[in-house]
Design a protein around this motif. Structure first.
Motif, PDB file in Angstrom:
ATOM      1  N   SER A 126       0.821  -1.207   0.000  1.00 29.19           N
ATOM      2  CA  SER A 126       0.000   0.000   0.000  1.00 29.19           C
ATOM      3  C   SER A 126       0.854   1.256   0.000  1.00 29.19           C
ATOM      4  O   SER A 126       0.548   2.232  -0.696  1.00 29.19           O
ATOM      5  N   GLU A 127       1.939   1.243   0.763  1.00 31.87           N
ATOM      6  CA  GLU A 127       2.815   2.417   0.765  1.00 31.87           C
ATOM      7  C   GLU A 127       3.521   2.587  -0.576  1.00 31.87           C
ATOM      8  O   GLU A 127       3.745   3.707  -1.037  1.00 31.87           O
ATOM      9  N   ALA A 128       3.869   1.471  -1.218  1.00 33.04           N
ATOM     10  CA  ALA A 128       4.518   1.550  -2.525  1.00 33.04           C
ATOM     11  C   ALA A 128       3.592   2.137  -3.580  1.00 33.04           C
ATOM     12  O   ALA A 128       4.008   2.950  -4.415  1.00 33.04           O
ATOM     13  N   LEU A 129       2.305   1.745  -3.549  1.00 33.83           N
ATOM     14  CA  LEU A 129       1.378   2.117  -4.612  1.00 33.83           C
ATOM     15  C   LEU A 129       0.520   3.340  -4.286  1.00 33.83           C
ATOM     16  O   LEU A 129       0.147   4.085  -5.195  1.00 33.83           O
ATOM     17  N   MET A 130       0.202   3.538  -3.011  1.00 31.95           N
ATOM     18  CA  MET A 130      -0.728   4.605  -2.649  1.00 31.95           C
ATOM     19  C   MET A 130      -0.138   5.630  -1.691  1.00 31.95           C
ATOM     20  O   MET A 130      -0.714   6.704  -1.517  1.00 31.95           O
ATOM     21  N   GLY A 131       0.973   5.289  -1.034  1.00 30.45           N
ATOM     22  CA  GLY A 131       1.524   6.144   0.002  1.00 30.45           C
ATOM     23  C   GLY A 131       2.816   6.831  -0.399  1.00 30.45           C
ATOM     24  O   GLY A 131       2.881   7.544  -1.408  1.00 30.45           O
ATOM     25  N   ALA A 132       3.859   6.599   0.375  1.00 27.72           N
ATOM     26  CA  ALA A 132       5.140   7.276   0.147  1.00 27.72           C
ATOM     27  C   ALA A 132       5.701   6.993  -1.237  1.00 27.72           C
ATOM     28  O   ALA A 132       6.384   7.834  -1.837  1.00 27.72           O
ATOM     29  N   GLY A 133       5.409   5.810  -1.782  1.00 27.26           N
ATOM     30  CA  GLY A 133       5.955   5.441  -3.083  1.00 27.26           C
ATOM     31  C   GLY A 133       5.433   6.267  -4.241  1.00 27.26           C
ATOM     32  O   GLY A 133       6.052   6.282  -5.317  1.00 27.26           O
ATOM     33  N   LYS A 134       4.330   6.958  -4.068  1.00 23.77           N
ATOM     34  CA  LYS A 134       3.796   7.790  -5.156  1.00 23.77           C
ATOM     35  C   LYS A 134       4.768   8.904  -5.526  1.00 23.77           C
ATOM     36  O   LYS A 134       4.743   9.401  -6.648  1.00 23.77           O
ATOM     37  N   ASP A 135       5.615   9.303  -4.567  1.00 27.52           N
ATOM     38  CA  ASP A 135       6.614  10.337  -4.850  1.00 27.52           C
ATOM     39  C   ASP A 135       7.889   9.752  -5.445  1.00 27.52           C
ATOM     40  O   ASP A 135       8.809  10.501  -5.800  1.00 27.52           O
ATOM     41  N   TYR A 136       7.965   8.421  -5.542  1.00 26.53           N
ATOM     42  CA  TYR A 136       9.149   7.747  -6.083  1.00 26.53           C
ATOM     43  C   TYR A 136       8.710   6.689  -7.096  1.00 26.53           C
ATOM     44  O   TYR A 136       8.905   5.495  -6.904  1.00 26.53           O
ATOM     45  N   PRO A 137       8.110   7.130  -8.202  1.00 29.36           N
ATOM     46  CA  PRO A 137       7.552   6.178  -9.174  1.00 29.36           C
ATOM     47  C   PRO A 137       8.602   5.285  -9.833  1.00 29.36           C
ATOM     48  O   PRO A 137       8.247   4.241 -10.392  1.00 29.36           O
ATOM     49  N   ASP A 138       9.872   5.683  -9.793  1.00 31.85           N
ATOM     50  CA  ASP A 138      10.924   4.886 -10.416  1.00 31.85           C
ATOM     51  C   ASP A 138      11.533   3.860  -9.465  1.00 31.85           C
ATOM     52  O   ASP A 138      12.466   3.138  -9.851  1.00 31.85           O
ATOM     53  N   ALA A 139      11.031   3.799  -8.238  1.00 32.31           N
ATOM     54  CA  ALA A 139      11.570   2.836  -7.259  1.00 32.31           C
ATOM     55  C   ALA A 139      11.021   1.449  -7.580  1.00 32.31           C
ATOM     56  O   ALA A 139       9.878   1.129  -7.253  1.00 32.31           O
ATOM     57  N   GLU A 140      11.841   0.622  -8.209  1.00 33.54           N
ATOM     58  CA  GLU A 140      11.407  -0.731  -8.568  1.00 33.54           C
ATOM     59  C   GLU A 140      11.295  -1.626  -7.344  1.00 33.54           C
ATOM     60  O   GLU A 140      10.449  -2.517  -7.290  1.00 33.54           O
ATOM     61  N   VAL A 141      12.178  -1.394  -6.370  1.00 32.45           N
ATOM     62  CA  VAL A 141      12.206  -2.202  -5.153  1.00 32.45           C
ATOM     63  C   VAL A 141      11.844  -1.313  -3.967  1.00 32.45           C
ATOM     64  O   VAL A 141      12.506  -0.297  -3.727  1.00 32.45           O
ATOM     65  N   VAL A 142      10.796  -1.677  -3.248  1.00 32.82           N
ATOM     66  CA  VAL A 142      10.366  -0.936  -2.054  1.00 32.82           C
ATOM     67  C   VAL A 142      10.351  -1.910  -0.888  1.00 32.82           C
ATOM     68  O   VAL A 142       9.765  -3.000  -0.983  1.00 32.82           O
TER      69      VAL A 142
END
Length: 299
Positions: free
Chosen positions: A117-133
């Protein structure tokens, strides 16, 4: 399309319905007590009761559903294991839920659901190029979840991301997992409180220990927080050395300590295999206590 998720906790069961056609808008959220002391069958009945209630509220039933669970389903046997809601262990929960609800069911442990959820909807939204979370849980226990290319990596044994039960301190405190000195027995909240009590002879909450650290003058509080920062740096460095994620998100009560993102970040540099250079974004979560149930829906 409506996405349905259930977060199965030790004290509460939460259901959320998201509208994937409308920027994951929350259509409904509702909770019931788990009442785990009444046993496995009662938990299943509470789950069905909750889903029936939410279905009536939104005017439609789920066609499939995801569950964030304590513990994990063993891939070889499809039986639950490693759950602190102990009545789940050894049960074919995915099959039982499929039979009970009559729809496809997918399970992931709560740490993996948090990471997704953080990767897709949370903090990860600001890092779309992060392949590994990597999602870290640091609270009363220590756990983790791994997401690669927007997909949970459960692993061959179903224990992908379980960094909390690697040995961090030789000859350290015994852990319920059978080893000693696990990450969880060093930097989880209760472990830090135990260390302070051993050093000082006084029992304090981690919140009070942290306050006294900032006030200065309490050598035992200083030693406790310094222990957290040093071992945190060492433990996180192993994650970066092995996975080199594009983003780490830290949830749980201990993860709220701001020092982890400053001095703790500096400690990582002592141990990383990269000439003491660390550029990995390490952030607090954005979804709060919604992460588990949203992650379940995203399954």
């Amino acid at each position: 399309m409506k996405l349905w998720g259930i977060d199965l906790g030790g004290t509460k069961i939460e259901c959320a319905v998201l509208d994937s056609d409308n920027d994951m808008r929350v259509v409904a959220r509702k909770r019931l007590p788990t009442e785990s002391a009444k046993g496995y069958d009662h938990i299943l009945s509470q789950i069905k009761r909750l889903i029936d209630s939410v279905a009536e509220e939104v005017g439609e039933r789920p066609v499939k559903i995801g569950f964030a669970t304590p513990g994990v389903s063993e891939p070889d046997t499809n039986l639950m294991k490693n759950s602190n809601t102990t009545c789940l262990n050894g049960k074919p929960m995915q099959q039982d839920l499929t039979d009970l609800l009559g729809i496809p069911v997918k399970l992931a442990n709560d740490a993996n659901s948090f990471a997704l959820s953080e990767a897709l909807m949370g903090a990860g939204k600001d890092y779309p190029d992060a392949e590994v979370v990597f999602g870290v849980i640091m609270g009363t226990g220590v756990g983790g979840g791994l997401v690669v290319n927007k997909k949970i990596i459960g692993g061959h044994h179903g224990i992908g991301g379980e960094w909390g039960h690697n040995i961090l301190e030789e000859n350290g405190e015994s852990c319920y997992c059978g080893k000693s000195g696990c990450v969880e027995q060093v930097i989880a909240g209760p472990a830090l409180e135990r260390f302070y009590e051993q050093q000082s002879g006084e029992k304090l909450s981690l919140k009070t220990i942290l306050e006294q650290y900032h006030e200065g003058g309490n050598v035992h509080a200083t030693a406790t927080i310094d222990r957290l920062l040093e071992y945190y740096g060492r433990a996180i460095s192993t994650l970066i050395n092995v996975l080199d994620p594009g983003l780490i998100v830290i949830g749980g009560g201990v993860g709220n300590i701001d020092l982890l993102y400053g001095e703790g970040y500096e400690r990582i540099k002592k141990y990383i295999f990269n000439n003491r250079v660390v550029t990995t974004p390490i952030l607090k979560p954005k979804l709060g206590d919604s992460a588990g149930v949203f992650g379940a829906a995203l399954l």
